[in-house]
Design a protein around this motif. Structure first.
Motif, PDB file in Angstrom:
ATOM      1  N   TRP A 284       0.776  -1.238  -0.121  1.00  0.00           N
ATOM      2  CA  TRP A 284       0.127   0.195   0.088  1.00  0.00           C
ATOM      3  C   TRP A 284       0.783   1.177  -0.071  1.00  0.00           C
ATOM      4  CZ3 TRP A 284       0.380   3.408   4.064  1.00  0.00           C
ATOM      5  CH2 TRP A 284       0.964   2.833   5.219  1.00  0.00           C
ATOM      6  N   LEU A 285       1.970   0.961   0.702  1.00  0.00           N
ATOM      7  CA  LEU A 285       2.902   2.420   0.499  1.00  0.00           C
ATOM      8  C   LEU A 285       3.391   2.682  -0.860  1.00  0.00           C
ATOM      9  CD1 LEU A 285       5.122   1.867   3.699  1.00  0.00           C
ATOM     10  CD2 LEU A 285       3.496   3.806   3.032  1.00  0.00           C
ATOM     11  N   LEU A 286       3.468   1.460  -1.701  1.00  0.00           N
ATOM     12  CA  LEU A 286       3.936   1.670  -2.979  1.00  0.00           C
ATOM     13  C   LEU A 286       2.841   2.369  -3.875  1.00  0.00           C
ATOM     14  CD1 LEU A 286       5.771  -1.690  -4.005  1.00  0.00           C
ATOM     15  CD2 LEU A 286       6.891   0.573  -3.504  1.00  0.00           C
ATOM     16  N   ILE A 287       1.508   2.097  -3.559  1.00  0.00           N
ATOM     17  CA  ILE A 287       0.600   2.491  -4.279  1.00  0.00           C
ATOM     18  C   ILE A 287       0.478   4.217  -3.745  1.00  0.00           C
ATOM     19  CG2 ILE A 287      -1.929   2.869  -4.294  1.00  0.00           C
ATOM     20  CD1 ILE A 287      -0.735   0.441  -5.524  1.00  0.00           C
ATOM     21  N   VAL A 288       0.843   4.542  -2.557  1.00  0.00           N
ATOM     22  CA  VAL A 288       0.688   5.833  -2.100  1.00  0.00           C
ATOM     23  C   VAL A 288       1.823   6.740  -2.852  1.00  0.00           C
ATOM     24  CG1 VAL A 288       1.122   7.383  -0.293  1.00  0.00           C
ATOM     25  CG2 VAL A 288      -0.248   5.509   0.044  1.00  0.00           C
ATOM     26  N   LEU A 289       3.001   6.048  -2.883  1.00  0.00           N
ATOM     27  CA  LEU A 289       4.203   6.695  -3.740  1.00  0.00           C
ATOM     28  C   LEU A 289       3.952   6.740  -5.045  1.00  0.00           C
ATOM     29  CD1 LEU A 289       7.191   4.689  -1.879  1.00  0.00           C
ATOM     30  CD2 LEU A 289       6.601   7.201  -1.741  1.00  0.00           C
ATOM     31  N   GLY A 290       2.948   5.993  -5.757  1.00  0.00           N
ATOM     32  CA  GLY A 290       2.460   6.237  -6.984  1.00  0.00           C
ATOM     33  C   GLY A 290       1.526   7.290  -7.388  1.00  0.00           C
ATOM     34  N   PHE A 291       0.787   7.502  -6.135  1.00  0.00           N
ATOM     35  CA  PHE A 291      -0.258   8.707  -6.362  1.00  0.00           C
ATOM     36  C   PHE A 291       0.191   9.805  -6.051  1.00  0.00           C
ATOM     37  CE2 PHE A 291      -3.425   5.183  -6.622  1.00  0.00           C
ATOM     38  CZ  PHE A 291      -4.416   5.751  -7.492  1.00  0.00           C
ATOM     39  N   LEU A 292       1.079   9.916  -5.315  1.00  0.00           N
ATOM     40  CA  LEU A 292       1.528  11.348  -4.777  1.00  0.00           C
ATOM     41  C   LEU A 292       2.191  12.065  -5.811  1.00  0.00           C
ATOM     42  CD1 LEU A 292       3.021  10.634  -1.185  1.00  0.00           C
ATOM     43  CD2 LEU A 292       1.024  11.985  -1.847  1.00  0.00           C
ATOM     44  N   PRO A 293       3.257  11.664  -6.739  1.00  0.00           N
ATOM     45  CA  PRO A 293       3.608  12.369  -7.642  1.00  0.00           C
ATOM     46  C   PRO A 293       2.387  12.754  -8.618  1.00  0.00           C
ATOM     47  CG  PRO A 293       5.095  10.562  -7.453  1.00  0.00           C
ATOM     48  CD  PRO A 293       4.004  10.317  -6.679  1.00  0.00           C
ATOM     49  N   VAL A 294       1.749  12.185  -8.827  1.00  0.00           N
ATOM     50  CA  VAL A 294       0.524  12.617  -9.817  1.00  0.00           C
ATOM     51  C   VAL A 294      -0.311  13.812  -9.458  1.00  0.00           C
ATOM     52  CG1 VAL A 294      -1.564  12.010 -11.142  1.00  0.00           C
ATOM     53  CG2 VAL A 294       0.206   9.941 -10.889  1.00  0.00           C
ATOM     54  N   LEU A 295      -0.512  13.783  -7.943  1.00  0.00           N
ATOM     55  CA  LEU A 295      -1.247  15.055  -7.589  1.00  0.00           C
ATOM     56  C   LEU A 295      -0.433  16.312  -7.541  1.00  0.00           C
ATOM     57  CD1 LEU A 295      -2.898  13.194  -4.409  1.00  0.00           C
ATOM     58  CD2 LEU A 295      -3.850  13.716  -6.354  1.00  0.00           C
ATOM     59  N   HIS A 296       1.005  16.012  -7.127  1.00  0.00           N
ATOM     60  CA  HIS A 296       1.825  17.088  -7.114  1.00  0.00           C
ATOM     61  C   HIS A 296       2.156  17.662  -8.861  1.00  0.00           C
ATOM     62  CE1 HIS A 296       5.821  19.094  -6.898  1.00  0.00           C
ATOM     63  NE2 HIS A 296       5.499  19.672  -5.985  1.00  0.00           N
ATOM     64  N   SER A 297       2.364  16.778  -9.558  1.00  0.00           N
ATOM     65  CA  SER A 297       2.389  17.243 -10.741  1.00  0.00           C
ATOM     66  C   SER A 297       1.198  18.010 -11.411  1.00  0.00           C
ATOM     67  CB  SER A 297       2.738  16.095 -12.040  1.00  0.00           C
ATOM     68  OG  SER A 297       3.975  15.640 -11.634  1.00  0.00           O
ATOM     69  N   SER A 298       0.117  17.533 -11.175  1.00  0.00           N
ATOM     70  CA  SER A 298      -1.275  18.186 -11.437  1.00  0.00           C
ATOM     71  C   SER A 298      -1.314  19.564 -10.846  1.00  0.00           C
ATOM     72  CB  SER A 298      -2.545  17.533 -10.864  1.00  0.00           C
ATOM     73  OG  SER A 298      -2.568  16.251 -11.377  1.00  0.00           O
ATOM     74  N   TYR A 299      -0.698  19.701  -9.475  1.00  0.00           N
ATOM     75  CA  TYR A 299      -0.368  21.021  -8.761  1.00  0.00           C
ATOM     76  C   TYR A 299       0.455  21.912  -9.645  1.00  0.00           C
ATOM     77  CZ  TYR A 299      -0.029  24.600  -5.190  1.00  0.00           C
ATOM     78  OH  TYR A 299       0.166  25.686  -4.433  1.00  0.00           O
ATOM     79  N   LEU A 300       1.660  21.323 -10.170  1.00  0.00           N
ATOM     80  CA  LEU A 300       2.612  22.023 -10.899  1.00  0.00           C
ATOM     81  C   LEU A 300       1.947  22.671 -11.985  1.00  0.00           C
ATOM     82  CD1 LEU A 300       5.728  20.028 -10.675  1.00  0.00           C
ATOM     83  CD2 LEU A 300       5.324  22.322  -9.721  1.00  0.00           C
ATOM     84  N   ILE A 301       0.919  22.022 -12.926  1.00  0.00           N
ATOM     85  CA  ILE A 301       0.176  22.296 -14.117  1.00  0.00           C
ATOM     86  C   ILE A 301      -0.408  23.468 -13.524  1.00  0.00           C
ATOM     87  CG2 ILE A 301      -1.380  21.697 -15.799  1.00  0.00           C
ATOM     88  CD1 ILE A 301      -0.217  18.825 -15.849  1.00  0.00           C
ATOM     89  N   TYR A 302      -1.241  23.451 -12.616  1.00  0.00           N
ATOM     90  CA  TYR A 302      -2.107  24.354 -11.974  1.00  0.00           C
ATOM     91  C   TYR A 302      -1.489  25.654 -11.625  1.00  0.00           C
ATOM     92  CZ  TYR A 302      -5.217  27.033  -8.771  1.00  0.00           C
ATOM     93  OH  TYR A 302      -5.810  28.174  -8.177  1.00  0.00           O
ATOM     94  N   ARG A 303      -0.159  25.506 -11.219  1.00  0.00           N
ATOM     95  CA  ARG A 303       0.514  26.879 -10.661  1.00  0.00           C
ATOM     96  C   ARG A 303       1.262  27.539 -11.815  1.00  0.00           C
ATOM     97  NH1 ARG A 303      -0.365  29.482  -5.986  1.00  0.00           N
ATOM     98  NH2 ARG A 303       1.146  30.589  -7.030  1.00  0.00           N
ATOM     99  N   THR A 304       1.725  26.642 -12.850  1.00  0.00           N
ATOM    100  CA  THR A 304       2.656  27.278 -14.157  1.00  0.00           C
ATOM    101  C   THR A 304       1.611  27.756 -15.069  1.00  0.00           C
ATOM    102  OG1 THR A 304       4.305  25.600 -13.318  1.00  0.00           O
ATOM    103  CG2 THR A 304       4.338  26.580 -15.491  1.00  0.00           C
ATOM    104  N   ALA A 305       1.871  29.190 -15.126  1.00  0.00           N
ATOM    105  CA  ALA A 305       0.893  29.798 -16.237  1.00  0.00           C
ATOM    106  C   ALA A 305       1.062  29.338 -17.879  1.00  0.00           C
ATOM    107  CB  ALA A 305       1.378  31.328 -16.315  1.00  0.00           C
ATOM    108  N   LYS A 306       2.379  28.854 -17.921  1.00  0.00           N
ATOM    109  CA  LYS A 306       2.367  28.078 -19.450  1.00  0.00           C
ATOM    110  C   LYS A 306       1.697  27.012 -19.495  1.00  0.00           C
ATOM    111  CE  LYS A 306       6.383  26.411 -20.354  1.00  0.00           C
ATOM    112  NZ  LYS A 306       7.753  26.193 -20.823  1.00  0.00           N
ATOM    113  N   LEU A 307       1.944  26.019 -18.460  1.00  0.00           N
ATOM    114  CA  LEU A 307       1.309  24.494 -18.515  1.00  0.00           C
ATOM    115  C   LEU A 307      -0.238  24.754 -18.366  1.00  0.00           C
ATOM    116  CD1 LEU A 307       3.764  22.713 -16.199  1.00  0.00           C
ATOM    117  CD2 LEU A 307       3.685  22.639 -18.707  1.00  0.00           C
ATOM    118  N   ARG A 308      -0.727  25.690 -17.602  1.00  0.00           N
ATOM    119  CA  ARG A 308      -1.950  25.824 -17.202  1.00  0.00           C
ATOM    120  C   ARG A 308      -2.763  26.373 -18.620  1.00  0.00           C
ATOM    121  NH1 ARG A 308      -1.711  29.003 -13.466  1.00  0.00           N
ATOM    122  NH2 ARG A 308      -2.105  30.810 -14.431  1.00  0.00           N
ATOM    123  N   SER A 309      -2.003  27.392 -19.353  1.00  0.00           N
ATOM    124  CA  SER A 309      -2.743  27.682 -20.460  1.00  0.00           C
ATOM    125  C   SER A 309      -2.671  26.507 -21.544  1.00  0.00           C
ATOM    126  CB  SER A 309      -1.939  28.717 -21.219  1.00  0.00           C
ATOM    127  OG  SER A 309      -2.443  29.359 -22.262  1.00  0.00           O
TER     128      SER A 309
END
Length: 322
Positions: free
Chosen positions: A267-292
C-alpha cells in the motif's frame, strides 16, 4: 482456512494492481503532458528556463517510477509464490535508482527556486545563482549519476559480502531481498540524507525570505503594493514542502517497515505512485504556461466531442426525414 487466506491475498493483490494501473494511466497523462509542453517549446526555439529543465526531468523520473511500480505488481502476480525472484529483484533495483533520482531532482528544484526567487544579495548567493542557472543540465546529469553511484555502492557491498564467504550457498539476489540484511539500509539512508538536506535548507530559506519581504512591504507606507503574488509563491512553497515531506516519510517507512517486520507493504507503493501525480497536477495548475496549454487541450477535446455529437444529431435528423 489456507484457501480462504490465499483467496484474500488474491483479492488484495488485484485491488493493488487496479490502483497501480489507475495511478499509471493518470501519471502517463499528466507527466507526458508536462514533458511534451517543455520539449515542444525547446524544439520550436522558445525560451526554456532552468526550472522547465528540472520539471521535465522530474516528469520523466516520475513516469518511469510509476511504470516500475506497475511492472512490480504485474510480476508479483506472475511470480506469486516466489517474490524474491531475480526479475522482481531487478525491478526493485531500477525502482530504487528512480526513487533516488527523484529525490535528488527534487532537491535541485528547491535550490533553483530559492536562487531564482529569494532576494538575498550576498556574493556567494549571486555566484550560485549565475552558476547553476547556466549549468542546470549538468546538475541534472549529476543528480542521476549520484543516484546510480548510491545503488552501485549497495550492490558492491552485497557482492563483497558474498565473495568474502560470510554467507554459505547464498546468491546476491537472496542477500539483497533478505529482510534481515540490514546492511543495505545504511547506504540508502545516507544516500538520501544529503539530498534531503539540500532540499529543506533552500525551502526554509526561500519561505523565510518571502515572509520577511512581505512583512517589510506591509509596514511601508506604499499602499499600492500588491502582495498577492508573494502570498501565492509562499503557498506554493508550503504545499510543495508538505508534499515532499509526506513523500519522504512514505519512502523511508517502506524501507524500515520491511526490515522491521520482514513483510512488504504494497500500500505504501500505491501511495508513492499517487503522490507524484497529485503534485504534477498542482504544478500544471500553478505554472501559467502549463495551465494555458492544458486549457487549450481541454477546449480542443470539448470542441471535438461536441462537433462529433452535432454530426451524429444531424445524421439522425436526416434519417428521420428520409
Amino acid at each position: 482456512m489456507a484457501d480462504s487466506a490465499e483467496g484474500d491475498n488474491v483479492v488484495q493483490y488485484l485491488g493493488f494492481l487496479v490502483l497501480a494501473l489507475i495511478a499509471l494511466i493518470a501519471g502517463l497523462v499528466i507527466h507526458s503532458f508536462i514533458i511534451g509542453v517543455n520539449v515542444t517549446d525547446w524544439w520550436q526555439g522558445r525560451s526554456v528556463t532552468p526550472v522547465d529543465h528540472i520539471v521535465t526531468s522530474l516528469g520523466i523520473s516520475r513516469m518511469c517510477t510509476q511504470c516500475a511500480i506497475t511492472l512490480y505488481f504485474i510480476l508479483l502476480g506472475v511470480f506469486w509464490r516466489n517474490r524474491d525472484s531475480r526479475v522482481t529483484f531487478t525491478i526493485g533495483t531500477v525502482y530504487s535508482l528512480l526513487i533516488s533520482a527523484n529525490i535528488w531532482l527534487t532537491s535541485l528544484f528547491s535550490i533553483v527556486l530559492c536562487l531564482k526567487i529569494s532576494n538575498f544579495h550576498t556574493r556567494l548567493f549571486l555566484y550560485l545563482r549565475g552558476m547553476i542557472a547556466h549549468r542546470t543540465v549538468y546538475f541534472i546529469g549529476a543528480a542521476v549519476l549520484l543516484s546510480a553511484v548510491n545503488i552501485l555502492i549497495i550492490l558492491l557491498l552485497v557482492i563483497t559480502k558474498v565473495s568474502s564467504g560470510e554467507t554459505y550457498n547464498t546468491t546476491i539476489t537472496d542477500l539483497m531481498t533478505n529482510c534481515t540484511n540490514i546492511d543495505s539500509v545504511y547506504p540508502v539512508t545516507i544516500g538520501a540524507f544529503f539530498p534531503l538536506l539540500f532540499y529543506y535548507i533552500p525551502s526554509v530559506l526561500l519561505f523565510t525570505s518571502l515572509y520577511h519581504h512581505t512583512t517589510k512591504m506591509k509596514m511601508s507606507s506604499n499602499l499600492s503594493i500588491n502582495l498577492e503574488t508573494y502570498y501565492s509563491v509562499m503557498k506554493f512553497v508550503s504545499i510543495t514542502f508538505i508534499y515532499n515531506t509526506v513523500y519522504f516519510i512514505c519512502f523511508f517507512s517502506d524501507i524500515f517497515l520491511y526490515h522491521a517486520y520482514c513483510q512488504t507493504h504494497d500500500w505504501l507503493l500505491i501511495v508513492l505512485g499517487f503522490l507524484p501525480v497529485l503534485h504534477s497536477s498542482y504544478l500544471i495548475y500553478r505554472t501559467a504556461k502549463l495551465r494555458s496549454q492544458m486549457s487549450k487541450v481541454i477546449q480542443d477535446v470539448t470542441n471535438l466531442l461536441f462537433q462529433k455529437k452535432d454530426a451524429e444529431t444531424r445524421e439522425n435528423i436526416e434519417v428521420v426525414v428520409l
